[in-house]
Write an enzyme that holds these catalytic residues in place. Structure first.
Site, PDB file in Angstrom:
ATOM      1  N   TRP A 192       0.871  -1.191   0.000  1.00 59.22           N
ATOM      2  CA  TRP A 192       0.000   0.000   0.000  1.00 59.22           C
ATOM      3  C   TRP A 192       0.907   1.241   0.000  1.00 59.22           C
ATOM      4  O   TRP A 192       1.849   1.326   0.807  1.00 59.22           O
ATOM      5  CB  TRP A 192      -0.888  -0.035   1.241  1.00 59.22           C
ATOM      6  CG  TRP A 192      -1.743   1.187   1.430  1.00 59.22           C
ATOM      7  CD1 TRP A 192      -2.517   1.798   0.490  1.00 59.22           C
ATOM      8  CD2 TRP A 192      -1.914   1.929   2.645  1.00 59.22           C
ATOM      9  NE1 TRP A 192      -3.163   2.869   1.045  1.00 59.22           N
ATOM     10  CE2 TRP A 192      -2.810   2.985   2.367  1.00 59.22           C
ATOM     11  CE3 TRP A 192      -1.398   1.812   3.933  1.00 59.22           C
ATOM     12  CZ2 TRP A 192      -3.205   3.907   3.328  1.00 59.22           C
ATOM     13  CZ3 TRP A 192      -1.794   2.726   4.885  1.00 59.22           C
ATOM     14  CH2 TRP A 192      -2.685   3.760   4.585  1.00 59.22           C
ATOM     15  N   ASP A 273      -1.163  -5.329   9.249  1.00 64.64           N
ATOM     16  CA  ASP A 273      -2.066  -4.255   8.836  1.00 64.64           C
ATOM     17  C   ASP A 273      -3.285  -4.984   8.292  1.00 64.64           C
ATOM     18  O   ASP A 273      -3.200  -5.657   7.257  1.00 64.64           O
ATOM     19  CB  ASP A 273      -1.392  -3.409   7.744  1.00 64.64           C
ATOM     20  CG  ASP A 273      -2.330  -2.353   7.188  1.00 64.64           C
ATOM     21  OD1 ASP A 273      -3.495  -2.293   7.616  1.00 64.64           O
ATOM     22  OD2 ASP A 273      -1.892  -1.585   6.306  1.00 64.64           O
ATOM     23  N   LYS A 309     -13.351   0.140   5.391  1.00 63.01           N
ATOM     24  CA  LYS A 309     -13.891  -0.659   4.282  1.00 63.01           C
ATOM     25  C   LYS A 309     -15.031  -1.562   4.747  1.00 63.01           C
ATOM     26  O   LYS A 309     -16.092  -1.580   4.147  1.00 63.01           O
ATOM     27  CB  LYS A 309     -12.805  -1.545   3.673  1.00 63.01           C
ATOM     28  CG  LYS A 309     -11.427  -0.960   3.666  1.00 63.01           C
ATOM     29  CD  LYS A 309     -11.220   0.034   2.563  1.00 63.01           C
ATOM     30  CE  LYS A 309      -9.877   0.698   2.734  1.00 63.01           C
ATOM     31  NZ  LYS A 309      -9.382   1.333   1.564  1.00 63.01           N
TER      32      LYS A 309
HETATM   33  N1  KET Z   1      -3.880  -0.366   5.191  1.00 62.80           N
HETATM   34  C1  KET Z   1      -4.096  -0.718   3.914  1.00 62.80           C
HETATM   35  C2  KET Z   1      -3.444  -1.943   3.405  1.00 62.80           C
HETATM   36  C3  KET Z   1      -4.935   0.067   3.116  1.00 62.80           C
HETATM   37  O1  KET Z   1      -5.158  -0.324   1.885  1.00 62.80           O
HETATM   38  C4  KET Z   1      -5.512   1.230   3.635  1.00 62.80           C
HETATM   39  C5  KET Z   1      -6.327   2.112   2.782  1.00 62.80           C
HETATM   40  C6  KET Z   1      -5.270   1.539   4.975  1.00 62.80           C
HETATM   41  C7  KET Z   1      -4.428   0.729   5.724  1.00 62.80           C
HETATM   42  C8  KET Z   1      -5.808   2.741   5.681  1.00 62.80           C
HETATM   43  O2  KET Z   1      -7.110   3.022   5.534  1.00 62.80           O
HETATM   44  P1  KET Z   1      -7.833   3.948   6.652  1.00 62.80           P
HETATM   45  O3  KET Z   1      -8.913   4.631   5.945  1.00 62.80           O
HETATM   46  O4  KET Z   1      -6.803   4.894   7.221  1.00 62.80           O
HETATM   47  O5  KET Z   1      -8.314   2.992   7.672  1.00 62.80           O
HETATM   48  N2  KET Z   1      -6.328   2.055   1.533  1.00 62.80           N
HETATM   49  C9  KET Z   1      -7.113   2.783   0.559  1.00 62.80           C
HETATM   50  C10 KET Z   1      -7.296   4.231   0.831  1.00 62.80           C
HETATM   51  C11 KET Z   1      -6.053   5.011   1.076  1.00 62.80           C
HETATM   52  O6  KET Z   1      -5.084   4.909   0.321  1.00 62.80           O
HETATM   53  O7  KET Z   1      -6.059   5.772   2.073  1.00 62.80           O
HETATM   54  C12 KET Z   1      -6.511   2.522  -0.827  1.00 62.80           C
HETATM   55  O8  KET Z   1      -5.476   1.844  -0.940  1.00 62.80           O
HETATM   56  O9  KET Z   1      -7.111   2.977  -1.809  1.00 62.80           O
END
Ligand code: KET
Length: 464
Positions: A192, A273, A309
Protein backbone atom coordinates in the site's frame (compact mmCIF):
# COMPACT_ATOMS: atom_id res chain seq x y z
CA UNK A 1 14.24 40.52 -3.91
CA UNK A 2 13.31 40.70 -0.32
CA UNK A 3 10.18 38.59 -0.14
CA UNK A 4 9.97 38.76 3.62
CA UNK A 5 11.81 40.60 6.33
CA UNK A 6 12.68 39.36 9.81
CA UNK A 7 13.58 41.99 12.39
CA UNK A 8 15.62 40.85 15.40
CA UNK A 9 15.16 43.68 17.89
CA UNK A 10 18.12 42.78 20.09
CA UNK A 11 20.35 41.08 17.54
CA UNK A 12 23.93 42.22 17.07
CA UNK A 13 25.15 42.01 13.49
CA UNK A 14 27.68 39.20 13.17
CA UNK A 15 31.33 39.93 12.30
CA UNK A 16 30.93 38.21 8.98
CA UNK A 17 28.48 40.77 7.66
CA UNK A 18 29.81 43.24 5.10
CA UNK A 19 29.82 46.91 6.09
CA UNK A 20 27.38 47.55 3.27
CA UNK A 21 24.97 44.98 4.72
CA UNK A 22 25.41 46.40 8.21
CA UNK A 23 24.90 49.98 7.13
CA UNK A 24 21.75 48.95 5.34
CA UNK A 25 20.80 46.99 8.45
CA UNK A 26 19.61 44.20 6.21
CA UNK A 27 20.89 40.70 5.47
CA UNK A 28 19.52 39.04 2.41
CA UNK A 29 19.31 35.26 2.72
CA UNK A 30 17.98 34.23 -0.67
CA UNK A 31 14.32 34.91 -0.47
CA UNK A 32 14.44 35.88 3.21
CA UNK A 33 15.98 39.00 4.69
CA UNK A 34 17.08 39.74 8.22
CA UNK A 35 16.42 43.33 9.14
CA UNK A 36 17.96 44.85 12.27
CA UNK A 37 16.29 47.27 14.61
CA UNK A 38 18.22 50.32 13.42
CA UNK A 39 16.14 50.30 10.26
CA UNK A 40 13.34 52.83 10.39
CA UNK A 41 9.87 51.43 10.63
CA UNK A 42 8.22 51.26 7.24
CA UNK A 43 4.52 52.12 7.48
CA UNK A 44 3.74 49.63 4.69
CA UNK A 45 5.25 46.73 6.55
CA UNK A 46 3.33 44.86 9.25
CA UNK A 47 5.22 44.11 12.45
CA UNK A 48 4.53 41.19 14.76
CA UNK A 49 6.24 41.04 18.10
CA UNK A 50 7.28 37.73 19.64
CA UNK A 51 8.96 38.85 22.88
CA UNK A 52 12.45 40.11 22.00
CA UNK A 53 12.16 38.99 18.38
CA UNK A 54 9.79 40.89 16.18
CA UNK A 55 8.80 39.67 12.76
CA UNK A 56 8.25 42.20 10.02
CA UNK A 57 6.28 40.80 7.14
CA UNK A 58 5.81 42.59 3.85
CA UNK A 59 2.09 42.33 3.25
CA UNK A 60 2.30 41.35 -0.41
CA UNK A 61 4.74 38.44 -0.16
CA UNK A 62 4.51 35.13 1.63
CA UNK A 63 6.74 33.94 4.43
CA UNK A 64 6.09 30.49 2.99
CA UNK A 65 7.82 31.33 -0.31
CA UNK A 66 10.39 28.59 0.26
CA UNK A 67 7.78 25.85 0.44
CA UNK A 68 7.59 23.89 -2.77
CA UNK A 69 4.44 22.31 -4.21
CA UNK A 70 3.95 18.74 -3.00
CA UNK A 71 3.05 16.14 -5.60
CA UNK A 72 -0.53 14.83 -5.53
CA UNK A 73 -1.01 11.70 -3.42
CA UNK A 74 -0.65 8.60 -5.64
CA UNK A 75 -3.99 7.20 -4.40
CA UNK A 76 -6.18 10.02 -3.06
CA UNK A 77 -4.84 12.37 -5.78
CA UNK A 78 -6.46 10.06 -8.36
CA UNK A 79 -9.92 10.97 -7.00
CA UNK A 80 -9.10 14.66 -7.36
CA UNK A 81 -8.08 14.15 -11.01
CA UNK A 82 -11.23 12.09 -11.59
CA UNK A 83 -13.45 14.89 -10.28
CA UNK A 84 -11.84 17.34 -12.68
CA UNK A 85 -12.64 15.13 -15.73
CA UNK A 86 -16.01 15.81 -17.41
CA UNK A 87 -16.03 12.84 -19.77
CA UNK A 88 -19.26 10.83 -19.55
CA UNK A 89 -17.53 7.44 -19.57
CA UNK A 90 -15.05 8.28 -16.81
CA UNK A 91 -14.47 5.59 -14.22
CA UNK A 92 -12.74 5.94 -10.86
CA UNK A 93 -10.89 2.75 -10.01
CA UNK A 94 -8.27 4.56 -7.93
CA UNK A 95 -9.19 4.60 -4.27
CA UNK A 96 -10.28 1.40 -2.54
CA UNK A 97 -13.77 2.50 -1.61
CA UNK A 98 -16.89 0.40 -2.12
CA UNK A 99 -19.49 1.62 -4.59
CA UNK A 100 -22.92 0.22 -5.46
CA UNK A 101 -23.69 -1.26 -8.87
CA UNK A 102 -24.82 2.31 -9.74
CA UNK A 103 -21.31 3.44 -8.72
CA UNK A 104 -22.62 5.43 -5.78
CA UNK A 105 -21.08 5.50 -2.28
CA UNK A 106 -22.76 3.03 0.04
CA UNK A 107 -23.83 3.59 3.63
CA UNK A 108 -24.46 0.21 5.26
CA UNK A 109 -27.96 -0.35 6.63
CA UNK A 110 -26.49 -1.41 9.97
CA UNK A 111 -24.63 1.90 10.15
CA UNK A 112 -27.89 3.78 9.50
CA UNK A 113 -29.58 1.75 12.24
CA UNK A 114 -26.74 2.30 14.70
CA UNK A 115 -26.84 6.02 13.87
CA UNK A 116 -30.56 6.08 14.64
CA UNK A 117 -30.00 4.32 17.96
CA UNK A 118 -27.33 6.84 18.89
CA UNK A 119 -29.62 9.70 17.99
CA UNK A 120 -32.40 8.26 20.15
CA UNK A 121 -30.02 7.77 23.05
CA UNK A 122 -28.84 11.37 22.71
CA UNK A 123 -25.19 10.67 23.45
CA UNK A 124 -23.04 13.50 24.72
CA UNK A 125 -19.96 14.96 23.03
CA UNK A 126 -17.53 14.76 25.95
CA UNK A 127 -13.88 13.97 25.27
CA UNK A 128 -13.07 10.31 25.04
CA UNK A 129 -10.21 8.99 27.15
CA UNK A 130 -6.88 9.06 25.28
CA UNK A 131 -7.15 5.33 24.54
CA UNK A 132 -10.63 5.74 23.06
CA UNK A 133 -14.07 4.34 23.81
CA UNK A 134 -13.82 1.35 26.18
CA UNK A 135 -16.75 -0.48 24.57
CA UNK A 136 -15.11 -0.07 21.16
CA UNK A 137 -11.70 -1.25 22.33
CA UNK A 138 -13.28 -4.35 23.81
CA UNK A 139 -15.20 -5.37 20.70
CA UNK A 140 -12.45 -4.49 18.26
CA UNK A 141 -9.93 -6.79 19.98
CA UNK A 142 -12.58 -9.52 20.11
CA UNK A 143 -13.38 -9.11 16.45
CA UNK A 144 -9.72 -9.42 15.54
CA UNK A 145 -8.67 -12.22 17.85
CA UNK A 146 -11.93 -14.05 18.54
CA UNK A 147 -14.01 -13.26 21.62
CA UNK A 148 -12.82 -16.32 23.51
CA UNK A 149 -9.14 -15.92 22.72
CA UNK A 150 -7.19 -16.62 25.94
CA UNK A 151 -4.95 -13.57 25.42
CA UNK A 152 -8.01 -11.35 25.86
CA UNK A 153 -9.10 -13.07 29.08
CA UNK A 154 -5.53 -12.93 30.36
CA UNK A 155 -5.43 -9.17 29.61
CA UNK A 156 -2.39 -9.52 27.40
CA UNK A 157 -3.71 -7.19 24.70
CA UNK A 158 -3.03 -3.46 24.65
CA UNK A 159 -5.76 -1.92 22.48
CA UNK A 160 -5.90 1.78 21.70
CA UNK A 161 -8.48 3.35 19.40
CA UNK A 162 -6.71 5.01 16.48
CA UNK A 163 -7.53 7.37 13.63
CA UNK A 164 -8.53 4.46 11.43
CA UNK A 165 -5.93 2.15 9.91
CA UNK A 166 -3.52 4.91 8.97
CA UNK A 167 -3.53 6.58 12.37
CA UNK A 168 -3.19 3.22 14.12
CA UNK A 169 -0.20 2.29 11.97
CA UNK A 170 1.29 5.69 12.72
CA UNK A 171 0.95 5.10 16.49
CA UNK A 172 2.70 1.74 16.16
CA UNK A 173 5.43 3.34 14.04
CA UNK A 174 6.00 5.96 16.75
CA UNK A 175 6.18 3.21 19.38
CA UNK A 176 8.80 1.38 17.31
CA UNK A 177 10.81 4.55 16.80
CA UNK A 178 10.78 5.27 20.52
CA UNK A 179 11.30 1.84 22.04
CA UNK A 180 13.12 -0.13 19.33
CA UNK A 181 15.70 2.39 18.13
CA UNK A 182 17.29 1.29 14.86
CA UNK A 183 14.87 -1.63 14.41
CA UNK A 184 13.80 -2.06 10.84
CA UNK A 185 10.34 -2.62 9.48
CA UNK A 186 10.20 -4.95 6.51
CA UNK A 187 7.43 -4.20 4.06
CA UNK A 188 6.28 -6.21 1.07
CA UNK A 189 7.24 -5.22 -2.44
CA UNK A 190 4.88 -3.84 -3.56
CA UNK A 191 2.69 -2.58 -0.75
CA UNK A 192 0.00 0.00 0.00
CA UNK A 193 1.46 3.33 -1.10
CA UNK A 194 1.13 5.00 2.28
CA UNK A 195 3.22 2.48 4.28
CA UNK A 196 6.51 4.04 3.24
CA UNK A 197 5.25 7.54 4.07
CA UNK A 198 4.13 6.41 7.52
CA UNK A 199 7.50 4.91 8.43
CA UNK A 200 9.44 7.74 6.82
CA UNK A 201 7.50 10.33 8.79
CA UNK A 202 7.97 8.35 12.01
CA UNK A 203 11.70 8.04 11.18
CA UNK A 204 11.59 4.27 11.27
CA UNK A 205 14.01 2.58 8.87
CA UNK A 206 12.37 0.14 6.47
CA UNK A 207 13.32 -2.15 3.65
CA UNK A 208 11.36 -4.41 1.36
CA UNK A 209 10.87 -8.14 1.12
CA UNK A 210 10.01 -9.81 -2.17
CA UNK A 211 6.32 -10.53 -2.49
CA UNK A 212 4.99 -10.26 -6.04
CA UNK A 213 6.41 -12.29 -8.89
CA UNK A 214 5.50 -10.68 -12.24
CA UNK A 215 6.42 -13.88 -14.10
CA UNK A 216 3.81 -15.99 -12.33
CA UNK A 217 1.60 -13.01 -11.42
CA UNK A 218 1.59 -14.72 -8.02
CA UNK A 219 3.41 -14.78 -4.71
CA UNK A 220 7.21 -14.98 -4.72
CA UNK A 221 7.12 -17.19 -1.67
CA UNK A 222 10.76 -18.27 -1.78
CA UNK A 223 11.90 -14.67 -2.15
CA UNK A 224 9.66 -13.58 0.70
CA UNK A 225 10.96 -16.25 3.05
CA UNK A 226 14.62 -15.65 2.25
CA UNK A 227 14.28 -11.88 2.67
CA UNK A 228 12.56 -12.29 6.04
CA UNK A 229 15.28 -14.74 7.05
CA UNK A 230 17.99 -12.30 6.00
CA UNK A 231 16.55 -9.37 7.97
CA UNK A 232 18.38 -8.36 11.17
CA UNK A 233 17.06 -10.32 14.13
CA UNK A 234 14.23 -8.55 15.91
CA UNK A 235 12.88 -6.74 12.85
CA UNK A 236 9.19 -5.89 12.51
CA UNK A 237 7.66 -7.76 9.58
CA UNK A 238 4.70 -5.88 8.17
CA UNK A 239 2.10 -8.32 6.86
CA UNK A 240 -1.27 -7.67 5.24
CA UNK A 241 -3.71 -9.74 7.33
CA UNK A 242 -5.82 -10.50 4.27
CA UNK A 243 -6.54 -9.16 0.79
CA UNK A 244 -3.02 -7.88 0.14
CA UNK A 245 -3.01 -4.36 -1.26
CA UNK A 246 -2.24 -3.83 -4.15
CA UNK A 247 -1.71 -7.37 -5.47
CA UNK A 248 -4.79 -9.20 -4.16
CA UNK A 249 -2.50 -12.18 -3.57
CA UNK A 250 -2.48 -13.78 -0.10
CA UNK A 251 -0.33 -16.64 1.17
CA UNK A 252 -2.09 -19.99 1.55
CA UNK A 253 -2.66 -21.28 5.13
CA UNK A 254 0.41 -23.55 4.72
CA UNK A 255 2.50 -20.62 3.54
CA UNK A 256 1.32 -18.54 6.49
CA UNK A 257 2.58 -21.28 8.82
CA UNK A 258 6.01 -21.19 7.16
CA UNK A 259 6.10 -17.39 7.37
CA UNK A 260 5.35 -17.68 11.10
CA UNK A 261 8.13 -20.28 11.46
CA UNK A 262 10.75 -17.93 10.00
CA UNK A 263 9.52 -14.95 11.96
CA UNK A 264 9.66 -17.00 15.15
CA UNK A 265 13.12 -18.41 14.35
CA UNK A 266 14.52 -14.95 13.72
CA UNK A 267 12.89 -13.43 16.77
CA UNK A 268 11.13 -10.93 14.53
CA UNK A 269 7.88 -9.24 15.52
CA UNK A 270 4.87 -9.75 13.23
CA UNK A 271 3.15 -6.45 12.51
CA UNK A 272 -0.22 -6.87 10.81
CA UNK A 273 -2.07 -4.25 8.84
CA UNK A 274 -5.59 -5.62 8.57
CA UNK A 275 -7.71 -3.11 6.69
CA UNK A 276 -10.00 -5.55 4.86
CA UNK A 277 -11.26 -7.98 7.49
CA UNK A 278 -14.40 -9.52 5.99
CA UNK A 279 -13.71 -8.20 2.52
CA UNK A 280 -11.45 -10.98 1.29
CA UNK A 281 -13.75 -13.92 1.91
CA UNK A 282 -16.92 -12.30 3.20
CA UNK A 283 -16.19 -13.82 6.65
CA UNK A 284 -14.73 -11.80 9.52
CA UNK A 285 -13.34 -14.91 11.20
CA UNK A 286 -11.75 -16.44 8.12
CA UNK A 287 -10.07 -13.15 7.23
CA UNK A 288 -8.51 -12.85 10.69
CA UNK A 289 -7.13 -16.39 10.68
CA UNK A 290 -3.58 -15.26 9.78
CA UNK A 291 -3.40 -12.97 12.82
CA UNK A 292 -5.02 -15.56 15.09
CA UNK A 293 -2.57 -18.26 14.00
CA UNK A 294 0.42 -16.13 15.05
CA UNK A 295 -1.24 -15.35 18.38
CA UNK A 296 -2.08 -19.02 18.95
CA UNK A 297 1.65 -19.78 18.66
CA UNK A 298 2.21 -17.58 21.68
CA UNK A 299 3.91 -14.87 19.64
CA UNK A 300 3.76 -11.19 20.46
CA UNK A 301 1.89 -9.47 17.64
CA UNK A 302 1.17 -5.90 16.59
CA UNK A 303 -2.03 -5.39 14.55
CA UNK A 304 -3.59 -2.23 13.11
CA UNK A 305 -7.30 -2.45 12.24
CA UNK A 306 -9.54 -0.28 10.10
CA UNK A 307 -13.32 0.00 9.80
CA UNK A 308 -13.14 2.16 6.68
CA UNK A 309 -13.89 -0.66 4.28
CA UNK A 310 -15.79 -3.38 6.13
CA UNK A 311 -18.25 -0.97 7.78
CA UNK A 312 -17.89 1.75 5.15
CA UNK A 313 -16.84 4.24 7.84
CA UNK A 314 -14.14 5.86 5.70
CA UNK A 315 -14.66 9.42 6.93
CA UNK A 316 -15.25 8.51 10.58
CA UNK A 317 -11.57 7.57 10.98
CA UNK A 318 -12.15 4.59 13.17
CA UNK A 319 -9.68 1.78 13.78
CA UNK A 320 -7.36 0.47 16.46
CA UNK A 321 -3.86 -0.58 17.28
CA UNK A 322 -3.54 -3.84 19.21
CA UNK A 323 -0.34 -5.11 20.74
CA UNK A 324 -0.57 -8.70 21.96
CA UNK A 325 2.07 -9.09 24.67
CA UNK A 326 3.40 -12.09 26.54
CA UNK A 327 2.21 -10.71 29.90
CA UNK A 328 -0.59 -8.47 31.19
CA UNK A 329 2.04 -6.29 32.75
CA UNK A 330 3.80 -5.66 29.43
CA UNK A 331 0.41 -4.96 27.82
CA UNK A 332 -0.40 -2.35 30.47
CA UNK A 333 2.94 -0.63 29.94
CA UNK A 334 2.64 -0.69 26.14
CA UNK A 335 -0.85 0.78 26.37
CA UNK A 336 0.35 3.55 28.66
CA UNK A 337 3.06 4.48 26.13
CA UNK A 338 0.68 4.38 23.17
CA UNK A 339 -1.49 6.85 25.08
CA UNK A 340 1.55 8.98 25.74
CA UNK A 341 2.26 9.08 22.01
CA UNK A 342 -1.36 9.85 21.10
CA UNK A 343 -1.85 12.69 23.61
CA UNK A 344 0.44 15.32 22.04
CA UNK A 345 -0.39 14.12 18.51
CA UNK A 346 -4.20 14.45 18.56
CA UNK A 347 -5.13 14.23 22.25
CA UNK A 348 -7.96 11.71 21.98
CA UNK A 349 -9.88 10.09 19.13
CA UNK A 350 -13.31 10.94 17.64
CA UNK A 351 -16.30 9.25 19.24
CA UNK A 352 -18.96 8.73 16.60
CA UNK A 353 -17.40 5.90 14.58
CA UNK A 354 -16.37 4.15 17.79
CA UNK A 355 -19.97 4.19 19.02
CA UNK A 356 -21.22 2.83 15.70
CA UNK A 357 -18.75 -0.07 15.77
CA UNK A 358 -19.47 -0.80 19.43
CA UNK A 359 -23.23 -0.85 18.74
CA UNK A 360 -23.03 -2.98 15.60
CA UNK A 361 -20.63 -5.55 17.02
CA UNK A 362 -22.21 -5.52 20.48
CA UNK A 363 -25.76 -6.15 19.24
CA UNK A 364 -26.33 -9.72 17.95
CA UNK A 365 -29.04 -8.66 15.48
CA UNK A 366 -27.01 -5.84 14.00
CA UNK A 367 -23.89 -7.99 13.98
CA UNK A 368 -25.67 -10.67 11.96
CA UNK A 369 -26.98 -8.06 9.56
CA UNK A 370 -23.50 -6.58 9.18
CA UNK A 371 -22.12 -9.98 8.21
CA UNK A 372 -24.83 -10.31 5.57
CA UNK A 373 -24.09 -6.88 4.15
CA UNK A 374 -20.39 -7.63 4.08
CA UNK A 375 -21.05 -10.85 2.21
CA UNK A 376 -23.18 -8.85 -0.22
CA UNK A 377 -20.36 -6.33 -0.80
CA UNK A 378 -17.70 -9.04 -1.14
CA UNK A 379 -20.10 -10.91 -3.46
CA UNK A 380 -20.63 -7.90 -5.71
CA UNK A 381 -16.87 -7.53 -6.08
CA UNK A 382 -16.53 -11.22 -6.91
CA UNK A 383 -19.21 -10.82 -9.60
CA UNK A 384 -17.45 -7.90 -11.31
CA UNK A 385 -14.18 -9.81 -11.03
CA UNK A 386 -15.74 -12.72 -12.92
CA UNK A 387 -17.37 -10.45 -15.50
CA UNK A 388 -14.12 -8.56 -16.08
CA UNK A 389 -12.28 -11.84 -16.60
CA UNK A 390 -14.99 -13.09 -19.00
CA UNK A 391 -14.86 -9.83 -20.96
CA UNK A 392 -11.06 -9.83 -21.18
CA UNK A 393 -10.95 -13.48 -22.24
CA UNK A 394 -13.61 -13.19 -24.90
CA UNK A 395 -12.43 -9.87 -26.35
CA UNK A 396 -8.67 -10.50 -26.37
CA UNK A 397 -7.78 -12.80 -29.23
CA UNK A 398 -4.03 -12.84 -28.46
CA UNK A 399 -4.20 -15.90 -26.24
CA UNK A 400 -3.00 -14.02 -23.16
CA UNK A 401 -3.98 -15.73 -19.93
CA UNK A 402 -6.10 -13.33 -17.84
CA UNK A 403 -6.91 -15.88 -15.14
CA UNK A 404 -4.84 -13.95 -12.57
CA UNK A 405 -7.83 -11.59 -12.29
CA UNK A 406 -9.85 -14.47 -10.85
CA UNK A 407 -7.10 -15.69 -8.53
CA UNK A 408 -6.68 -12.32 -6.82
CA UNK A 409 -8.92 -11.51 -3.87
CA UNK A 410 -10.29 -8.48 -2.08
CA UNK A 411 -11.09 -5.07 -3.46
CA UNK A 412 -8.31 -4.86 -6.02
CA UNK A 413 -6.92 -6.37 -9.15
CA UNK A 414 -3.26 -5.90 -9.94
CA UNK A 415 -3.30 -5.72 -13.72
CA UNK A 416 0.44 -5.73 -14.37
CA UNK A 417 0.02 -2.62 -16.58
CA UNK A 418 3.10 -0.37 -16.49
CA UNK A 419 3.06 3.38 -15.96
CA UNK A 420 2.76 4.29 -19.66
CA UNK A 421 -0.08 1.81 -20.03
CA UNK A 422 -1.80 3.24 -16.94
CA UNK A 423 -1.41 6.71 -18.44
CA UNK A 424 -3.14 5.45 -21.58
CA UNK A 425 -5.97 4.05 -19.43
CA UNK A 426 -6.53 7.49 -17.99
CA UNK A 427 -5.68 9.80 -20.88
CA UNK A 428 -7.43 7.87 -23.63
CA UNK A 429 -10.10 5.88 -21.81
CA UNK A 430 -10.78 8.12 -18.77
CA UNK A 431 -10.21 5.17 -16.45
CA UNK A 432 -8.63 6.52 -13.28
CA UNK A 433 -6.31 4.12 -11.45
CA UNK A 434 -3.06 4.16 -9.51
CA UNK A 435 0.13 4.15 -11.55
CA UNK A 436 1.27 0.82 -10.11
CA UNK A 437 -1.34 -0.91 -12.28
CA UNK A 438 -3.88 -1.46 -9.52
CA UNK A 439 -7.60 -1.17 -10.20
CA UNK A 440 -10.23 -1.06 -7.47
CA UNK A 441 -12.95 -3.51 -8.44
CA UNK A 442 -15.04 -1.99 -5.67
CA UNK A 443 -15.47 1.01 -7.98
CA UNK A 444 -16.52 -1.09 -10.98
CA UNK A 445 -20.02 -2.14 -12.04
CA UNK A 446 -21.08 -5.10 -14.18
CA UNK A 447 -22.25 -2.61 -16.79
CA UNK A 448 -18.76 -1.10 -17.13
CA UNK A 449 -16.78 -4.36 -17.35
CA UNK A 450 -16.76 -4.54 -21.15
CA UNK A 451 -15.61 -0.94 -21.48
CA UNK A 452 -12.87 -1.57 -18.94
CA UNK A 453 -11.79 -4.74 -20.75
CA UNK A 454 -11.49 -2.74 -24.02
CA UNK A 455 -9.35 -0.15 -22.21
CA UNK A 456 -7.08 -2.78 -20.65
CA UNK A 457 -6.63 -4.74 -23.88
CA UNK A 458 -5.83 -1.56 -25.84
CA UNK A 459 -3.35 -0.36 -23.20
CA UNK A 460 -1.72 -3.78 -22.82
CA UNK A 461 -1.22 -4.47 -26.53
CA UNK A 462 -0.79 -1.01 -28.02
CA UNK A 463 1.34 0.79 -25.45
CA UNK A 464 4.75 -0.52 -24.45
N1 KET B 1 -3.88 -0.37 5.19
C1 KET B 1 -4.10 -0.72 3.91
C2 KET B 1 -3.44 -1.94 3.41
C3 KET B 1 -4.93 0.07 3.12
O1 KET B 1 -5.16 -0.32 1.89
C4 KET B 1 -5.51 1.23 3.63
C5 KET B 1 -6.33 2.11 2.78
C6 KET B 1 -5.27 1.54 4.97
C7 KET B 1 -4.43 0.73 5.72
C8 KET B 1 -5.81 2.74 5.68
O2 KET B 1 -7.11 3.02 5.53
P1 KET B 1 -7.83 3.95 6.65
O3 KET B 1 -8.91 4.63 5.94
O4 KET B 1 -6.80 4.89 7.22
O5 KET B 1 -8.31 2.99 7.67
N2 KET B 1 -6.33 2.05 1.53
C9 KET B 1 -7.11 2.78 0.56
C10 KET B 1 -7.30 4.23 0.83
C11 KET B 1 -6.05 5.01 1.08
O6 KET B 1 -5.08 4.91 0.32
O7 KET B 1 -6.06 5.77 2.07
C12 KET B 1 -6.51 2.52 -0.83
O8 KET B 1 -5.48 1.84 -0.94
O9 KET B 1 -7.11 2.98 -1.81
Amino acid sequence: MASSVLSLASATPSASLSSHEISKGKLNLGSTSLCFSKEKTNPFIKTKSFGRVSMVVASNVSRFEGITMAPPDPILGVSEAFKADNHELKLNLGVGAYRTEELQPYVLNVVKKADQLLLEKGENREYLPIEGLAAFNKVTAELLLGADNPVIKQQKVATVQGLSGTGSLRLAAALIERYFPGAKVLISSPTWGNHKNIFNDARVPWSEYRYYDPKTVGLDFEGMISDIKAAPEGSFILLHGCAHNPTGIDPTPEQWEKIADVIQEKNHIPFFDIAYQGFASGSLDADASSVRMFVARGMEVVAAQSYSKNLGLYAERIGAINVVCSSPDAAARVKSQLKRIARPMYSNPPVHGARIVANVVGDPTLFKEWNEEMEMMAGRIKNVRQKLYDSLSSKDKSGKDWSFVLKQIGMFSFTGLNKAQCDNMTNKWHVYMTKDGRISLAGLSLAKCEYLADAIIDSYHNVS
